[in-house]
Design an enzyme around this catalytic site. Structure first.
Site, PDB file in Angstrom:
ATOM      1  N   GLU A  44       5.436  -0.796   4.790  1.00 25.87           N
ATOM      2  CA  GLU A  44       4.274  -1.585   5.197  1.00 25.87           C
ATOM      3  C   GLU A  44       4.742  -2.965   5.628  1.00 25.87           C
ATOM      4  OE1 GLU A  44       0.660  -3.982   2.975  1.00 25.87           O
ATOM      5  OE2 GLU A  44       1.325  -2.091   2.098  1.00 25.87           O
ATOM      6  N   ARG A  48       1.240 -11.126   8.176  1.00 25.68           N
ATOM      7  CA  ARG A  48       1.194 -12.495   7.666  1.00 25.68           C
ATOM      8  C   ARG A  48       2.091 -13.436   8.460  1.00 25.68           C
ATOM      9  NH1 ARG A  48       1.855 -11.346   1.149  1.00 25.68           N
ATOM     10  NH2 ARG A  48       0.315  -9.669   1.009  1.00 25.68           N
ATOM     11  N   THR A  72      -2.182  -6.183   5.204  1.00 29.69           N
ATOM     12  CA  THR A  72      -3.000  -7.396   5.298  1.00 29.69           C
ATOM     13  C   THR A  72      -3.870  -7.374   6.558  1.00 29.69           C
ATOM     14  OG1 THR A  72      -1.054  -8.502   4.338  1.00 29.69           O
ATOM     15  CG2 THR A  72      -2.964  -9.861   4.745  1.00 29.69           C
ATOM     16  N   LYS A 132      -5.822   1.688  -2.163  1.00 33.10           N
ATOM     17  CA  LYS A 132      -4.958   0.655  -2.723  1.00 33.10           C
ATOM     18  C   LYS A 132      -5.714   0.007  -3.887  1.00 33.10           C
ATOM     19  CE  LYS A 132      -2.845  -3.744  -1.242  1.00 33.10           C
ATOM     20  NZ  LYS A 132      -2.506  -4.548  -0.057  1.00 33.10           N
TER      21      LYS A 132
END
Length: 212
Positions: A44, A48, A72, A132
Protein backbone atom coordinates in the site's frame (compact mmCIF):
# COMPACT_ATOMS: atom_id res chain seq x y z
CA UNK A 1 -16.74 -13.42 -6.39
CA UNK A 2 -17.36 -10.24 -4.39
CA UNK A 3 -14.82 -7.41 -4.50
CA UNK A 4 -13.85 -8.18 -0.90
CA UNK A 5 -13.21 -11.81 -1.86
CA UNK A 6 -11.22 -10.58 -4.85
CA UNK A 7 -9.06 -8.49 -2.53
CA UNK A 8 -8.47 -11.40 -0.15
CA UNK A 9 -7.58 -13.55 -3.16
CA UNK A 10 -5.04 -10.94 -4.30
CA UNK A 11 -3.58 -11.01 -0.78
CA UNK A 12 -2.85 -14.71 -1.22
CA UNK A 13 -2.39 -15.44 2.47
CA UNK A 14 0.12 -12.62 2.98
CA UNK A 15 0.04 -11.79 6.73
CA UNK A 16 1.29 -8.19 6.50
CA UNK A 17 0.50 -5.38 4.06
CA UNK A 18 3.36 -2.86 4.10
CA UNK A 19 2.04 0.68 4.45
CA UNK A 20 4.54 2.88 2.62
CA UNK A 21 5.16 6.60 2.31
CA UNK A 22 7.30 7.40 -0.75
CA UNK A 23 8.76 10.89 -1.03
CA UNK A 24 10.81 10.18 -4.16
CA UNK A 25 9.17 8.23 -7.00
CA UNK A 26 12.58 6.86 -7.99
CA UNK A 27 12.53 4.74 -4.83
CA UNK A 28 9.25 3.02 -5.70
CA UNK A 29 10.46 0.28 -8.04
CA UNK A 30 13.50 -0.94 -6.04
CA UNK A 31 11.41 -0.81 -2.86
CA UNK A 32 8.57 -2.84 -4.35
CA UNK A 33 11.06 -5.36 -5.74
CA UNK A 34 12.70 -5.74 -2.32
CA UNK A 35 9.36 -6.25 -0.58
CA UNK A 36 8.15 -8.75 -3.19
CA UNK A 37 11.44 -10.66 -3.00
CA UNK A 38 10.88 -10.90 0.75
CA UNK A 39 7.42 -12.37 0.25
CA UNK A 40 5.26 -9.25 0.57
CA UNK A 41 3.81 -8.80 -2.92
CA UNK A 42 0.83 -6.67 -1.90
CA UNK A 43 1.89 -3.16 -0.88
CA UNK A 44 0.00 0.00 0.00
CA UNK A 45 1.49 3.33 -1.09
CA UNK A 46 -0.16 6.16 0.81
CA UNK A 47 -1.27 9.33 -0.94
CA UNK A 48 0.55 11.48 1.59
CA UNK A 49 3.27 12.76 -0.71
CA UNK A 50 3.37 14.57 -4.03
CA UNK A 51 5.13 11.60 -5.69
CA UNK A 52 2.64 8.98 -4.49
CA UNK A 53 0.62 8.59 -7.70
CA UNK A 54 3.74 8.47 -9.84
CA UNK A 55 5.19 5.85 -7.47
CA UNK A 56 2.05 3.73 -7.86
CA UNK A 57 2.21 4.15 -11.64
CA UNK A 58 5.84 3.00 -11.79
CA UNK A 59 5.28 -0.05 -9.58
CA UNK A 60 2.17 -1.05 -11.53
CA UNK A 61 4.06 -0.79 -14.84
CA UNK A 62 7.50 -2.10 -13.87
CA UNK A 63 7.18 -4.61 -11.01
CA UNK A 64 5.33 -7.64 -12.27
CA UNK A 65 5.57 -9.44 -8.93
CA UNK A 66 3.94 -6.60 -6.95
CA UNK A 67 0.26 -5.93 -6.26
CA UNK A 68 0.20 -2.21 -5.60
CA UNK A 69 -2.62 -0.28 -3.97
CA UNK A 70 -3.23 3.28 -2.80
CA UNK A 71 -3.75 4.28 0.82
CA UNK A 72 -5.05 7.38 2.58
CA UNK A 73 -7.69 7.82 -0.13
CA UNK A 74 -10.19 10.36 1.20
CA UNK A 75 -12.63 11.08 -1.63
CA UNK A 76 -13.89 9.90 -5.05
CA UNK A 77 -11.42 12.10 -6.95
CA UNK A 78 -8.47 10.44 -5.23
CA UNK A 79 -10.09 7.03 -5.73
CA UNK A 80 -10.34 7.63 -9.49
CA UNK A 81 -6.80 9.04 -9.72
CA UNK A 82 -5.36 6.08 -7.83
CA UNK A 83 -7.26 3.57 -9.96
CA UNK A 84 -6.11 5.31 -13.14
CA UNK A 85 -2.49 5.13 -11.90
CA UNK A 86 -2.75 1.35 -11.71
CA UNK A 87 -3.84 0.66 -8.14
CA UNK A 88 -5.21 -2.86 -7.72
CA UNK A 89 -6.93 -1.92 -4.47
CA UNK A 90 -7.83 1.27 -2.58
CA UNK A 91 -7.49 1.84 1.15
CA UNK A 92 -9.20 4.63 3.06
CA UNK A 93 -8.85 5.65 6.72
CA UNK A 94 -12.63 5.89 7.07
CA UNK A 95 -15.91 5.13 5.35
CA UNK A 96 -18.12 7.66 3.55
CA UNK A 97 -21.13 7.39 1.27
CA UNK A 98 -19.24 9.00 -1.60
CA UNK A 99 -16.41 6.48 -1.34
CA UNK A 100 -18.90 3.62 -1.26
CA UNK A 101 -20.44 5.02 -4.46
CA UNK A 102 -17.04 5.42 -6.12
CA UNK A 103 -16.14 1.83 -5.26
CA UNK A 104 -19.49 0.55 -6.50
CA UNK A 105 -18.75 1.99 -9.93
CA UNK A 106 -15.25 0.53 -10.15
CA UNK A 107 -13.71 -2.90 -10.50
CA UNK A 108 -11.03 -1.87 -7.99
CA UNK A 109 -11.91 -3.12 -4.50
CA UNK A 110 -12.09 -0.75 -1.55
CA UNK A 111 -10.65 -1.57 1.89
CA UNK A 112 -12.33 1.12 4.01
CA UNK A 113 -11.38 2.06 7.54
CA UNK A 114 -13.98 1.29 10.21
CA UNK A 115 -14.10 1.27 14.00
CA UNK A 116 -17.67 1.41 15.27
CA UNK A 117 -20.37 -1.24 14.84
CA UNK A 118 -22.39 1.32 12.88
CA UNK A 119 -19.58 1.90 10.39
CA UNK A 120 -19.06 -1.84 10.01
CA UNK A 121 -22.79 -2.39 9.44
CA UNK A 122 -22.80 0.35 6.80
CA UNK A 123 -19.94 -1.38 4.99
CA UNK A 124 -21.64 -4.77 5.20
CA UNK A 125 -24.86 -3.30 3.78
CA UNK A 126 -22.77 -2.02 0.84
CA UNK A 127 -21.40 -5.51 0.24
CA UNK A 128 -17.96 -4.77 1.70
CA UNK A 129 -17.04 -7.36 4.32
CA UNK A 130 -13.22 -7.08 4.36
CA UNK A 131 -12.41 -3.93 6.31
CA UNK A 132 -9.50 -1.96 7.67
CA UNK A 133 -9.70 -1.57 11.46
CA UNK A 134 -8.05 1.79 12.08
CA UNK A 135 -6.45 3.04 14.25
CA UNK A 136 -6.20 -0.42 15.75
CA UNK A 137 -4.22 0.05 18.95
CA UNK A 138 -5.88 3.33 19.84
CA UNK A 139 -9.38 1.93 19.18
CA UNK A 140 -9.17 -1.04 21.54
CA UNK A 141 -6.86 -3.47 19.78
CA UNK A 142 -7.36 -7.21 19.88
CA UNK A 143 -9.87 -7.07 22.76
CA UNK A 144 -12.20 -4.86 20.74
CA UNK A 145 -11.79 -6.96 17.60
CA UNK A 146 -12.67 -10.15 19.48
CA UNK A 147 -15.80 -8.48 20.84
CA UNK A 148 -16.97 -7.81 17.25
CA UNK A 149 -16.60 -11.43 16.12
CA UNK A 150 -19.98 -12.68 17.33
CA UNK A 151 -22.41 -9.80 16.63
CA UNK A 152 -20.73 -8.89 13.32
CA UNK A 153 -19.57 -12.33 12.24
CA UNK A 154 -19.51 -11.50 8.52
CA UNK A 155 -16.87 -8.82 8.93
CA UNK A 156 -13.17 -9.59 8.47
CA UNK A 157 -10.42 -7.14 9.24
CA UNK A 158 -6.97 -5.81 8.41
CA UNK A 159 -6.00 -3.92 11.58
CA UNK A 160 -3.64 -1.00 10.99
CA UNK A 161 -2.25 1.63 13.33
CA UNK A 162 0.22 0.97 16.10
CA UNK A 163 1.07 -2.51 14.83
CA UNK A 164 4.66 -3.69 14.71
CA UNK A 165 6.72 -6.87 14.71
CA UNK A 166 6.15 -6.98 18.48
CA UNK A 167 2.35 -7.33 18.40
CA UNK A 168 1.51 -8.44 14.85
CA UNK A 169 1.21 -12.12 15.74
CA UNK A 170 -1.18 -11.27 18.58
CA UNK A 171 -3.47 -9.59 16.05
CA UNK A 172 -3.12 -12.43 13.54
CA UNK A 173 -4.38 -14.83 16.22
CA UNK A 174 -7.76 -13.05 16.37
CA UNK A 175 -10.33 -15.14 14.41
CA UNK A 176 -11.79 -12.24 12.38
CA UNK A 177 -8.37 -10.86 11.35
CA UNK A 178 -7.11 -11.75 7.86
CA UNK A 179 -3.89 -9.73 7.90
CA UNK A 180 -2.37 -6.62 9.45
CA UNK A 181 -1.02 -3.40 7.98
CA UNK A 182 2.18 -1.74 9.14
CA UNK A 183 5.09 0.46 8.20
CA UNK A 184 7.83 -1.29 10.17
CA UNK A 185 8.95 -3.38 7.19
CA UNK A 186 9.89 -0.28 5.19
CA UNK A 187 10.87 2.54 7.56
CA UNK A 188 11.24 6.02 6.09
CA UNK A 189 14.96 6.24 6.86
CA UNK A 190 15.71 2.92 5.15
CA UNK A 191 13.80 3.98 2.05
CA UNK A 192 15.66 7.30 2.00
CA UNK A 193 19.02 5.52 2.33
CA UNK A 194 18.17 2.82 -0.22
CA UNK A 195 18.70 -0.09 2.16
CA UNK A 196 16.82 -2.52 -0.07
CA UNK A 197 18.60 -5.61 1.28
CA UNK A 198 17.60 -4.76 4.85
CA UNK A 199 14.01 -4.09 3.76
CA UNK A 200 13.94 -7.42 1.92
CA UNK A 201 15.10 -9.11 5.13
CA UNK A 202 12.42 -7.33 7.19
CA UNK A 203 9.81 -8.34 4.60
CA UNK A 204 10.93 -11.97 4.76
CA UNK A 205 10.55 -11.94 8.53
CA UNK A 206 7.10 -10.34 8.28
CA UNK A 207 5.93 -12.73 5.56
CA UNK A 208 6.68 -15.63 7.91
CA UNK A 209 4.57 -14.32 10.79
CA UNK A 210 1.96 -16.72 12.14
CA UNK A 211 -0.84 -16.32 14.67
CA UNK A 212 0.53 -16.26 18.23
Amino acid sequence: MSKSEKLISLLGGQPVIPVIKIKNAADAVPLARALAAGGLRMIEITLRTKDALEAIRRVANEVEDAVVGAGTVLNPRQFDEAAAAGSKFIVSPGLTGSLISAAAGSEVPLLPGTITPGEIMTALEAGIDFLKFFPAEQAGGTTFLRSLASPLAAARFCPTGGISALNAEEYLAVPNVVCVGGSWVAPDDMIREGKWDVIESLARQASGLKPA
